[in-house]
Design an enzyme around this catalytic site. Structure first.
Site, PDB file in Angstrom:
ATOM      1  N   HIS A  22     -24.162  75.644 -14.065  1.00  0.00           N
ATOM      2  CA  HIS A  22     -25.286  74.726 -13.921  1.00  0.00           C
ATOM      3  C   HIS A  22     -26.390  75.101 -14.911  1.00  0.00           C
ATOM      4  CE1 HIS A  22     -29.183  73.724 -11.768  1.00  0.00           C
ATOM      5  NE2 HIS A  22     -28.715  72.579 -12.206  1.00  0.00           N
ATOM      6  N   ASP A  30     -21.874  65.683 -34.847  1.00  0.00           N
ATOM      7  CA  ASP A  30     -21.232  64.749 -35.773  1.00  0.00           C
ATOM      8  C   ASP A  30     -20.615  65.514 -36.944  1.00  0.00           C
ATOM      9  OD1 ASP A  30     -23.232  65.129 -37.814  1.00  0.00           O
ATOM     10  OD2 ASP A  30     -24.461  63.540 -36.938  1.00  0.00           O
ATOM     11  N   ARG A 108     -35.512  66.275 -35.845  1.00  0.00           N
ATOM     12  CA  ARG A 108     -34.332  66.948 -36.388  1.00  0.00           C
ATOM     13  C   ARG A 108     -34.434  68.471 -36.389  1.00  0.00           C
ATOM     14  NH1 ARG A 108     -32.081  67.580 -42.115  1.00  0.00           N
ATOM     15  NH2 ARG A 108     -34.163  66.980 -42.752  1.00  0.00           N
ATOM     16  N   TYR A 130     -26.947  61.330 -37.409  1.00  0.00           N
ATOM     17  CA  TYR A 130     -27.844  61.453 -36.259  1.00  0.00           C
ATOM     18  C   TYR A 130     -27.104  61.141 -34.962  1.00  0.00           C
ATOM     19  CZ  TYR A 130     -31.509  61.466 -39.812  1.00  0.00           C
ATOM     20  OH  TYR A 130     -32.289  61.755 -40.897  1.00  0.00           O
ATOM     21  N   ASN A 132     -25.582  63.433 -33.090  1.00  0.00           N
ATOM     22  CA  ASN A 132     -25.483  64.651 -32.284  1.00  0.00           C
ATOM     23  C   ASN A 132     -26.111  64.454 -30.909  1.00  0.00           C
ATOM     24  OD1 ASN A 132     -24.564  66.241 -34.645  1.00  0.00           O
ATOM     25  ND2 ASN A 132     -26.598  65.731 -35.375  1.00  0.00           N
TER      26      ASN A 132
END
Length: 144
Positions: A22, A30, A108, A130, A132
């Site tokens: 947890h 990507d 980023r 972008y 990810n």
């Protein structure tokens, strides 16, 4: 192969998902993400597979954390990109079939810093930039 486990889930990925507790986080990266630049516990390569296919396979048995406001984190595009990545709508559709959540959007370089703390990185062949996404694992509740 196992019944009910999607063929895009490698034995290594299944093991890592099972090991996570947890609050542990996993990055689905990507094809442009510098996964091997990070010193994390595990890097799993899933070449030839895009992130939506992986999410579709894992989300039915991978609960997202309900003890935080935003258990999914997306890399915010640079301003000159001019739009939200198209693949984000696919992620949200897949996840929403199983759980309603809110998303965090990180600039980023803040996203890169956050990636230093993930339990594992799954390096994919996702073509969109972008794309990810970090997912925070939730508690698995068992009904007695």
């Amino acid at each position: 192969m196992l019944k009910g486990i999607g063929p895009v889930i490698s034995p290594e990925l299944l093991k890592v998902l099972y090991e996570m507790g947890h609050g542990s986080e996993i990055l689905f990266a990507d094809g442009n993400f510098p996964a091997h630049d990070y010193d994390v516990k595990k890097i799993i390569r899933l070449d030839g597979v895009g992130i939506p296919a992986i999410l579709k396979a894992i989300i039915p048995f991978f609960p997202l954390d309900t003890f935080v406001d935003k258990p999914a984190i997306l890399m915010q595009p640079n301003a000159d990109f001019g739009r939200e990545p198209i693949v984000w709508s696919k992620y949200k559709e897949i996840i929403e079939e199983h759980q309603k959540i809110e998303y965090e959007y990180l600039e980023r370089f803040k996203f890169y810093d956050r990636c230093k703390k993930v339990y594992a990185i799954v390096a994919t062949s996702e073509l969109e930039i972008y794309a990810n996404i970090i997912l925070k694992k939730g508690v698995v509740f068992f009904n007695n």
